[in-house]
Design a protein around this motif. Structure first.
Motif, short mmCIF file in Angstrom:
data_model
loop_
_atom_site.label_atom_id
_atom_site.label_comp_id
_atom_site.label_asym_id
_atom_site.label_seq_id
_atom_site.Cartn_x
_atom_site.Cartn_y
_atom_site.Cartn_z
N ASN A 182 6.44 -28.33 -8.43
CA ASN A 182 6.29 -29.88 -8.57
C ASN A 182 8.14 -30.01 -9.80
N ASN A 183 8.62 -28.73 -10.06
CA ASN A 183 9.97 -29.14 -10.43
C ASN A 183 10.53 -28.14 -9.63
N ILE A 184 10.36 -27.53 -8.43
CA ILE A 184 11.56 -27.36 -7.44
C ILE A 184 12.35 -28.27 -6.36
N ILE A 185 11.11 -29.23 -6.91
CA ILE A 185 11.43 -30.09 -5.36
C ILE A 185 11.81 -31.37 -6.55
N ASP A 186 12.50 -31.51 -8.35
CA ASP A 186 12.79 -32.04 -8.97
C ASP A 186 14.42 -33.06 -8.06
N THR A 187 14.50 -33.93 -8.73
CA THR A 187 16.03 -35.19 -8.82
C THR A 187 16.55 -34.45 -9.60
N ASN A 188 16.61 -34.34 -10.93
CA ASN A 188 17.55 -33.58 -11.59
C ASN A 188 18.46 -31.90 -11.44
N ASP A 189 19.42 -32.09 -10.77
CA ASP A 189 19.73 -30.41 -10.50
C ASP A 189 19.56 -29.82 -11.07
N ALA A 190 19.69 -30.06 -11.80
CA ALA A 190 19.64 -28.86 -13.26
C ALA A 190 18.44 -28.56 -13.21
N VAL A 191 16.89 -28.94 -13.49
CA VAL A 191 15.58 -29.09 -13.44
C VAL A 191 15.33 -27.76 -12.33
N LYS A 192 15.89 -28.85 -11.11
CA LYS A 192 15.37 -27.99 -9.57
C LYS A 192 16.04 -26.62 -9.64
N LYS A 193 17.28 -26.39 -10.48
CA LYS A 193 18.05 -24.70 -10.25
C LYS A 193 17.79 -24.00 -11.37
N ALA A 194 16.91 -23.97 -12.16
CA ALA A 194 16.33 -23.38 -13.57
C ALA A 194 14.61 -23.02 -12.38
N ALA A 195 13.91 -24.54 -12.04
CA ALA A 195 12.49 -24.05 -11.29
C ALA A 195 13.15 -23.03 -10.52
N THR A 196 13.86 -22.79 -9.58
CA THR A 196 14.63 -22.13 -8.01
C THR A 196 14.63 -20.72 -9.01
N SER A 197 15.13 -20.46 -9.95
CA SER A 197 15.75 -19.28 -10.92
C SER A 197 13.90 -18.66 -11.70
N LEU A 198 13.57 -19.22 -11.26
CA LEU A 198 12.09 -18.68 -12.64
C LEU A 198 11.56 -18.57 -11.40
N ASP A 199 11.70 -19.28 -10.30
CA ASP A 199 10.15 -18.80 -9.07
C ASP A 199 10.53 -17.85 -8.54
N ASN A 200 11.88 -16.98 -7.88
CA ASN A 200 12.83 -16.36 -7.91
C ASN A 200 12.20 -14.58 -9.22
N CYS A 201 12.09 -15.05 -10.17
CA CYS A 201 11.63 -14.36 -11.31
C CYS A 201 10.23 -13.87 -11.02
N LEU A 202 9.47 -14.90 -10.82
CA LEU A 202 8.49 -14.45 -10.35
C LEU A 202 7.56 -13.82 -9.77
N LYS A 203 8.46 -13.67 -8.47
CA LYS A 203 8.69 -13.40 -7.38
C LYS A 203 8.53 -11.68 -7.33
N SER A 204 10.07 -11.50 -8.33
CA SER A 204 10.14 -10.05 -8.28
C SER A 204 9.77 -9.78 -9.23
N LEU A 205 8.85 -10.03 -10.10
CA LEU A 205 7.99 -9.54 -11.02
C LEU A 205 6.59 -9.29 -10.10
N VAL A 206 6.25 -9.90 -9.51
CA VAL A 206 5.11 -10.51 -8.74
C VAL A 206 5.22 -8.42 -8.13
N THR A 207 6.21 -8.78 -6.73
CA THR A 207 6.90 -7.70 -5.67
C THR A 207 6.85 -6.43 -7.03
N SER A 208 7.11 -6.04 -7.90
CA SER A 208 7.13 -4.85 -8.40
C SER A 208 6.27 -4.73 -9.00
N SER A 209 4.80 -5.50 -9.46
CA SER A 209 3.81 -5.15 -10.01
C SER A 209 2.74 -4.08 -9.39
#
Length: 71
Positions: free
Chosen positions: A44-71
């Motif tokens: 839900n936060n990836i489509i947030d109306t606040n740009d800072a929240v959206k940007k942070a959510a995208t960064s966390l999403d990318n981090c999680l993707k990286s974590l899953v692919t490396s394990s």
């Protein structure tokens, strides 16, 4: 931290996501155990109306993707 993702306040949502991002960098194994719960709340936060929240959510999403692919 996960409960902060759905808070009404933009700054609280942002801080929760940012701290989860930092935690993700340090505690990979623990994050993987809670992956489903984190991802459900994060979506839900990836489509947030606040740009800072959206940007942070995208960064966390990318981090999680990286974590899953490396394990």
């Amino acid at each position: 931290m996960i409960e902060c993702f759905k808070n009404k306040e933009d700054r609280v949502r942002y801080a929760g996501i940012e701290y989860m991002f930092l935690t993700c960098k340090c505690f990979n194994d623990i994050i993987l155990l809670k992956f489903d719960e984190i991802f459900e709340k994060l979506i839900n936060n990836i489509i947030d109306t606040n740009d800072a929240v959206k940007k942070a959510a995208t960064s966390l999403d990318n981090c999680l993707k990286s974590l899953v692919t490396s394990s």
